[in-house]
Design a protein around this motif. Structure first.
Motif, mmCIF file in Angstrom:
data_model
loop_
_atom_site.group_PDB
_atom_site.id
_atom_site.type_symbol
_atom_site.label_atom_id
_atom_site.label_comp_id
_atom_site.label_asym_id
_atom_site.label_seq_id
_atom_site.Cartn_x
_atom_site.Cartn_y
_atom_site.Cartn_z
ATOM 1 N N ALA A 1 -7.998 -1.982 -0.136
ATOM 2 C CA ALA A 1 -8.357 -0.688 -0.488
ATOM 3 C C ALA A 1 -7.571 0.253 0.698
ATOM 4 N N ASP A 2 -7.419 1.555 0.474
ATOM 5 C CA ASP A 2 -6.902 2.516 1.477
ATOM 6 C C ASP A 2 -7.634 2.492 2.697
ATOM 7 N N PRO A 3 -9.238 2.498 2.603
ATOM 8 C CA PRO A 3 -9.684 2.702 3.960
ATOM 9 C C PRO A 3 -9.411 1.525 4.781
ATOM 10 N N GLY A 4 -9.435 0.143 4.258
ATOM 11 C CA GLY A 4 -9.142 -0.782 4.869
ATOM 12 C C GLY A 4 -7.592 -0.961 5.635
ATOM 13 N N GLN A 5 -6.671 -0.395 4.725
ATOM 14 C CA GLN A 5 -5.582 -0.152 5.318
ATOM 15 C C GLN A 5 -5.244 0.834 6.511
ATOM 16 N N LEU A 6 -6.213 1.946 6.185
ATOM 17 C CA LEU A 6 -6.235 2.862 7.375
ATOM 18 C C LEU A 6 -6.739 2.078 8.595
ATOM 19 N N VAL A 7 -7.870 1.303 8.764
ATOM 20 C CA VAL A 7 -8.367 0.444 9.856
ATOM 21 C C VAL A 7 -7.131 -0.411 10.484
ATOM 22 N N LEU A 8 -6.506 -1.131 9.618
ATOM 23 C CA LEU A 8 -5.627 -1.915 10.169
ATOM 24 C C LEU A 8 -4.470 -1.347 10.831
ATOM 25 N N GLY B 1 -2.166 -12.101 3.187
ATOM 26 C CA GLY B 1 -2.060 -11.293 2.132
ATOM 27 C C GLY B 1 -3.134 -10.275 2.139
ATOM 28 N N VAL B 2 -3.785 -10.232 3.104
ATOM 29 C CA VAL B 2 -5.059 -9.207 3.251
ATOM 30 C C VAL B 2 -4.577 -7.860 3.225
ATOM 31 N N SER B 3 -3.566 -7.574 3.935
ATOM 32 C CA SER B 3 -3.041 -5.960 3.897
ATOM 33 C C SER B 3 -2.804 -5.447 2.707
ATOM 34 N N SER B 4 -2.067 -6.188 1.691
ATOM 35 C CA SER B 4 -1.562 -5.609 0.755
ATOM 36 C C SER B 4 -2.885 -5.672 -0.537
#
Length: 444
Positions: free
Chosen positions: A400-407, A394-397
């Motif tokens: 924040a946006d910067p973390g999602q961009l890293v993934l 559940g980390v992806s959801s």
């Protein structure tokens, strides 16, 4: 620019990037969501990258957020991404073989053992036929079960069967249920077709075609086929025993199931663990002691020229044979009755170490961007993204946006990186007319 495009191999990452951006634009349209509103760029980009790279990580609830058009787009992106990976990776082998010298070309042909450079059309037709046949069989079984076993209307049952068949064979991992496949964990008519498709799609066509053609003579298989097939069997056994032992009495996962239910749920999760991304167990509820096993298996991934990610089974076991030979003091690394080329060992080591660096680096960045995130959950999420597996706690959801961009970047690099890197290394092979004096530095 002309030198850059001299090798068609370099077009692979650009092709995937173009498909991801096209999918992003289409998923941003209001026509793709249930609420008929524009999707934020980061959400659309993440979903498109996850579909094209056949990962399956999500930042929104798939069945609740996306409408029919959006789900069709995800299905198409997954199918195109999966076929692009299969055909692109296999054709890259042929391109590399053509660009190499005669000696190295013979080595590549000995490894593929199935197709020559002039067999492109036959190769593509056989790949398309195999994909179509497997997905059609999976769709028929799944649709029949949804219709007869769960009273879905015929049209809805067919759509659910097709969607999950495409996701299963291409190792995508998107599901039309909020809990993935946990609700069907004890239904063999749902679990086994998806497990079958995931395993077949994750083997890779070079190994799959040779293994089926020479099934009665496994001793004559090429090294790559031996490592992929027998290595996959070994990893399936290790994952099954490890997960079953760790979760046998855990009431949060399979502790309340009967013995056949425990075996089926764990086997299906084990089959999709390295590649598929579906969940028959609650990943967030797993004990921390079992997380390292998941991370290790995801990092290894599936077979070369397959829809699976990771460093690949053949790379992992090739390094294992190299360690065994070094411990025994052997001058050469041998698999069966074949000596492994030194160049292949260097390539395997390069891919493995760079992959470790990317996963560790991505984990550190994700931890810096997300306050209070446990290390083991961050490591599992980044490994899942890089290996294009799709399992999540559940980390992806929640990041924040910067973390999602890293993934998102990890999914893209993890999908095209090892393929492009391995091809680039092979194409850059050159022969020197001189050698420097040898010296043995102290190691350890």
């Amino acid at each position: 620019m002309r030198r850059f495009f001299r090798h068609p191999v370099r077009l692979v990452p650009l092709g995937f990037l173009a498909m991801i951006m096209l999918g992003t634009v289409l998923l941003m349209l209001p026509a793709a969501t249930n609420e008929a509103r524009y999707t934020p760029f980061t959400t659309a980009l993440f979903t498109s990258a996850s579909a094209v790279s056949v990962t399956g990580l999500t930042v929104v609830d798939t069945p609740d957020y996306w409408n029919g058009f959006g789900l069709v787009m995800i299905t198409v992106l997954t199918q195109v991404g999966g076929l692009g990976i299969l055909t692109g990776a296999t054709l890259v082998i042929l391109v590399v073989a053509r660009q190499l010298g005669l000696r190295n070309r013979l080595l590549v042909q000995a490894e593929t053992a199935e197709f020559g450079v002039g067999d492109v059309r036959r190769l593509l037709l056989r790949i398309a036929a195999t994909v179509g046949a497997c997905e059609a069989m999976m769709t028929a079984v799944l649709a029949g079960r949804f219709w007869l076993g769960y009273d879905y209307p015929p049209g809805r049952a067919l759509w659910y069967g097709l969607f999950h068949a495409v996701q299963g064979f291409n190792n995508g991992g998107f599901a039309l249920f909020p809990d993935s496949l946990i609700g069907f964990a004890r239904d063999p008519w749902i679990c086994l077709p998806i497990a079958f498709g995931t395993i077949v799609g994750g083997l890779g066509f070079p190994a799959l075609f040779e293994a089926t053609r020479e099934w009665h003579r496994p001793g004559h298989w090429a090294i790559a086929t031996k490592l992929t097939v027998w290595g996959s069997v070994a990893l399936l056994a290790v994952g099954f025993v490890g997960l079953l032992a760790a979760e046998w009495s855990d009431p949060r996962t399979i502790g309340t199931y009967d013995i056949p239910g425990k075996v089926l749920a764990v086997f299906t999760q084990d089959a999709v663990l390295r590649t598929g991304g579906f969940a028959t167990l609650d990943i967030a509820a797993l004990d921390e002691e079992g997380v390292p096993l998941l991370i290790a298996l995801m990092f290894i991934g599936g077979g070369s020229a397959s829809t699976a990610g990771g460093i690949k089974v053949s790379t992992f076991f090739l390094l294992g044979f190299a360690i065994w030979a070094e411990l025994r003091g052997e001058p050469d690394v041998t698999v069966g009755r074949r000596r492994v080329a030194t160049a292949s060992l260097r390539q395997a080591l390069t891919v493995a170490l760079l992959s470790v660096a990317l996963v560790v680096g991505g984990t550190v960045v994700l931890l810096l961007l997300t306050e209070g995130l446990p290390y083991h959950r961050a490591l599992l999420e980044t490994t899942s993204a890089f290996s294009t597996t799709g399992l999540s706690t559940g980390v992806s959801s929640t990041v924040a946006d910067p973390g999602q961009l890293v993934l998102t970047l990890l999914m893209y690099v993890g999908r095209v990186g090892p393929l492009t890197l391995g091809s680039a290394i092979a194409l850059n092979t050159r022969r020197r007319l001189y050698r420097y004096p040898e010296e043995q530095p102290i190691v350890g």
